[in-house]
Design a protein around this motif. Structure first.
Motif, mmCIF file in Angstrom:
data_model
loop_
_atom_site.group_PDB
_atom_site.id
_atom_site.type_symbol
_atom_site.label_atom_id
_atom_site.label_comp_id
_atom_site.label_asym_id
_atom_site.label_seq_id
_atom_site.Cartn_x
_atom_site.Cartn_y
_atom_site.Cartn_z
ATOM 1 N N VAL A 101 0.865 -1.185 0.000
ATOM 2 C CA VAL A 101 0.000 0.000 0.000
ATOM 3 C C VAL A 101 0.898 1.230 0.000
ATOM 4 C CG1 VAL A 101 -1.761 1.319 1.236
ATOM 5 C CG2 VAL A 101 -1.826 -1.189 1.287
ATOM 6 N N ASN A 102 0.761 2.068 -1.012
ATOM 7 C CA ASN A 102 1.537 3.305 -1.079
ATOM 8 C C ASN A 102 0.633 4.483 -0.745
ATOM 9 O OD1 ASN A 102 3.835 1.928 -1.787
ATOM 10 N ND2 ASN A 102 3.555 2.213 -3.987
ATOM 11 N N VAL A 103 1.012 5.213 0.301
ATOM 12 C CA VAL A 103 0.200 6.356 0.714
ATOM 13 C C VAL A 103 0.627 7.579 -0.096
ATOM 14 C CG1 VAL A 103 -0.435 7.887 2.610
ATOM 15 C CG2 VAL A 103 -0.258 5.423 3.000
ATOM 16 N N SER A 104 -0.266 7.998 -0.989
ATOM 17 C CA SER A 104 -0.029 9.190 -1.787
ATOM 18 C C SER A 104 -0.784 10.334 -1.134
ATOM 19 C CB SER A 104 -0.485 8.942 -3.228
ATOM 20 O OG SER A 104 -0.300 10.094 -4.011
ATOM 21 N N SER A 105 -1.604 11.044 -1.886
ATOM 22 C CA SER A 105 -2.293 12.231 -1.370
ATOM 23 C C SER A 105 -3.248 12.726 -2.453
ATOM 24 C CB SER A 105 -1.243 13.314 -1.085
ATOM 25 O OG SER A 105 -1.851 14.572 -0.931
ATOM 26 N N THR A 106 -4.195 13.573 -2.067
ATOM 27 C CA THR A 106 -4.985 14.241 -3.111
ATOM 28 C C THR A 106 -4.051 15.082 -3.985
ATOM 29 O OG1 THR A 106 -5.513 15.891 -1.431
ATOM 30 C CG2 THR A 106 -7.239 14.326 -1.965
ATOM 31 N N SER A 107 -2.894 15.460 -3.441
ATOM 32 C CA SER A 107 -1.907 16.197 -4.246
ATOM 33 C C SER A 107 -1.352 15.346 -5.385
ATOM 34 C CB SER A 107 -0.742 16.694 -3.374
ATOM 35 O OG SER A 107 -1.181 17.675 -2.491
ATOM 36 N N GLY A 108 -1.625 14.059 -5.348
ATOM 37 C CA GLY A 108 -1.234 13.179 -6.455
ATOM 38 C C GLY A 108 -2.164 13.316 -7.645
ATOM 39 N N ARG A 109 -3.230 14.107 -7.475
ATOM 40 C CA ARG A 109 -4.196 14.321 -8.566
ATOM 41 C C ARG A 109 -4.357 15.792 -8.914
ATOM 42 N NH1 ARG A 109 -9.116 10.593 -8.501
ATOM 43 N NH2 ARG A 109 -8.385 8.679 -7.541
ATOM 44 N N THR A 110 -3.984 16.682 -7.979
ATOM 45 C CA THR A 110 -4.308 18.095 -8.163
ATOM 46 C C THR A 110 -3.061 18.915 -8.487
ATOM 47 O OG1 THR A 110 -4.071 18.477 -5.794
ATOM 48 C CG2 THR A 110 -6.283 17.941 -6.586
ATOM 49 N N HIS A 111 -3.268 20.196 -8.760
ATOM 50 C CA HIS A 111 -2.161 21.087 -9.148
ATOM 51 C C HIS A 111 -2.291 22.401 -8.385
ATOM 52 C CE1 HIS A 111 -3.076 18.357 -12.573
ATOM 53 N NE2 HIS A 111 -1.767 18.176 -12.497
ATOM 54 N N GLN A 112 -2.064 22.376 -7.094
ATOM 55 C CA GLN A 112 -2.210 23.556 -6.259
ATOM 56 C C GLN A 112 -0.911 24.362 -6.207
ATOM 57 O OE1 GLN A 112 -4.981 24.712 -4.644
ATOM 58 N NE2 GLN A 112 -5.987 23.115 -5.830
ATOM 59 N N PRO A 113 -0.996 25.704 -6.399
ATOM 60 C CA PRO A 113 0.197 26.529 -6.212
ATOM 61 C C PRO A 113 0.824 26.256 -4.841
ATOM 62 C CG PRO A 113 -1.594 27.843 -7.112
ATOM 63 C CD PRO A 113 -2.181 26.493 -6.794
ATOM 64 N N LEU A 114 2.116 26.390 -4.747
ATOM 65 C CA LEU A 114 2.960 26.133 -3.567
ATOM 66 C C LEU A 114 3.298 24.650 -3.380
ATOM 67 C CD1 LEU A 114 1.315 28.447 -0.826
ATOM 68 C CD2 LEU A 114 3.126 29.028 -2.436
ATOM 69 N N PHE A 115 2.457 23.765 -3.952
ATOM 70 C CA PHE A 115 2.651 22.331 -3.732
ATOM 71 C C PHE A 115 3.335 21.652 -4.921
ATOM 72 C CE2 PHE A 115 -0.425 23.436 -0.562
ATOM 73 C CZ PHE A 115 -0.127 22.613 0.504
ATOM 74 N N SER A 116 4.034 22.432 -5.737
ATOM 75 C CA SER A 116 4.536 21.891 -7.002
ATOM 76 C C SER A 116 5.354 20.613 -6.832
ATOM 77 C CB SER A 116 5.378 22.948 -7.720
ATOM 78 O OG SER A 116 6.437 23.358 -6.877
ATOM 79 N N VAL A 117 6.368 20.658 -5.986
ATOM 80 C CA VAL A 117 7.269 19.499 -5.912
ATOM 81 C C VAL A 117 6.657 18.387 -5.051
ATOM 82 C CG1 VAL A 117 9.575 18.723 -5.235
ATOM 83 C CG2 VAL A 117 9.283 20.896 -6.442
ATOM 84 N N TYR A 118 5.946 18.762 -4.001
ATOM 85 C CA TYR A 118 5.215 17.745 -3.223
ATOM 86 C C TYR A 118 4.263 17.000 -4.165
ATOM 87 C CZ TYR A 118 2.183 15.704 0.384
ATOM 88 O OH TYR A 118 1.446 14.840 1.173
ATOM 89 N N ALA A 119 3.488 17.763 -4.944
ATOM 90 C CA ALA A 119 2.554 17.139 -5.891
ATOM 91 C C ALA A 119 3.305 16.306 -6.926
ATOM 92 C CB ALA A 119 1.705 18.209 -6.575
ATOM 93 N N ALA A 120 4.460 16.788 -7.363
ATOM 94 C CA ALA A 120 5.245 16.024 -8.347
ATOM 95 C C ALA A 120 5.645 14.667 -7.770
ATOM 96 C CB ALA A 120 6.481 16.816 -8.771
#
Ligand code: NDP
Length: 263
Positions: free
Chosen positions: A153-172
């Motif tokens: 089980v790999n815990v990702s995040s909603t940031s794995g689907r979205t493109h929010q400013p400030l979260f660029s590298v976390y989301a990447a």
């Protein structure tokens, strides 16, 4: 315990495969979602290997699980170092006789505007959130493939689907984790190894404690109307995923607060 021919070890019951007696390694077990997952799995009769860097925290948790009648071992690990990730898995295999479940939870979130960000923070997120998962997965797979069963089980995040400013590298890192996880599933399913991408929304934990205070303040405004998930909620979701019968592979779980709308 069961024989090696059954794939993922455990007892086959009328309601599906039970988790009692299985062995799991949980990274990021010293706080937040990883800690709650370790408690939930131990409560379900899973023998748990607790991995993170802060050994004292893990030892406390090991004792807490032991007092409640569960079985846990402390495995101090920095997942960014492949040698340590491999030693983590070998330690658990040596103690439990194999690892049935790997839950990759360890992660860091350091949001910042791209033009002002510290490249060292970028490197840290990539190293923990992405490379750390690759390390632990690479180390655990040979045993699972040989035995013909397992669950990652790999815990990702909603940031794995979205493109929010400030979260660029976390989301990447989380988008990358999604790609890795979905390809991993295709490679290992012939060997009956199940793979789940678990994507929680905002959850109460220590994740925000490393964030620059000014940025944290700006985020607080946009998040003030959202009632965060509890780490225990996410842990129950992960437990449900793992408790499904061997014939069911829960590919992906998007797990968000009811109030979360835009991100
Ligand atoms: P916490 O900060 O509470 O937990 C993070 C865990 O990661 C800690 O146990 C920490 O342990 C561990 N960790 C960090 N670096 C390393 C490393 N190099 N090696 C081993 N372990 C490491 O945050 P959460 O519980 O919230 O985060 C867990 C996961 O959930 C992360 O992947 C995060 O991205 C994800 N997530 C969190 C959300 C939230 O809102 N909280 C939402 C969506 C996803 P130690 O410092 O002892 O090494």
């Amino acid at each position: 315990m069961t024989d090696a021919t059954q794939g993922v070890r455990g007892t086959q019951g009328a309601g599906g495969t039970l988790l009692v007696g299985r062995a799991a390694v949980i990274t990021g077990a010293s706080s937040g979602i990883g800690r709650a997952t370790a408690l939930a799995l131990a409560g379900a009769g899973v023998r748990v290997g607790l991995a993170a860097r802060r050994a004292e925290r893990l030892e406390e948790l090991e004792k807490e699980i032991g007092r409640a009648g569960g079985e846990a071992i402390t495995i101090p690990t920095d997942v960014t170092d492949y040698g340590q990730a491999e030693a983590m898995i070998r330690h658990a295999e040596g103690t439990f006789g194999g690892v049935d479940v790997l839950v990759n939870v360890a992660g860091v979130m350091l949001p910042a505007p791209i033009a002002k960000a510290d490249p060292a923070d970028w490197r840290r997120m990539v190293d923990v959130n992405l490379v750390g998962v690759l390390h632990a997965t690479r180390a655990v797979l040979p045993g699972m493939l040989q035995r013909g069963g397992g669950h990652i089980v790999n815990v990702s995040s909603t940031s794995g689907r979205t493109h929010q400013p400030l979260f660029s590298v976390y989301a990447a890192t989380k988008h990358g984790l999604g790609a890795f996880t979905n390809i991993l599933r295709k490679e290992v399913h012939p060997n009956r190894v199940r793979v789940t991408l678990f994507e929680p929304g905002p959850t109460e934990s220590e994740l925000g404690s490393h964030v620059d205070p000014e940025i944290m303040e700006s985020l607080r405004d946009s998040m003030s109307s959202v009632e965060f998930l509890k780490a225990e909620d996410v842990a129950q979701g992960i437990l449900w995923t793992l408790a499904q019968p061997d014939r069911i592979n829960v590919n992906e779980v998007l797990f968000r607060p009811t109030d979360q709308r835009d991100w």
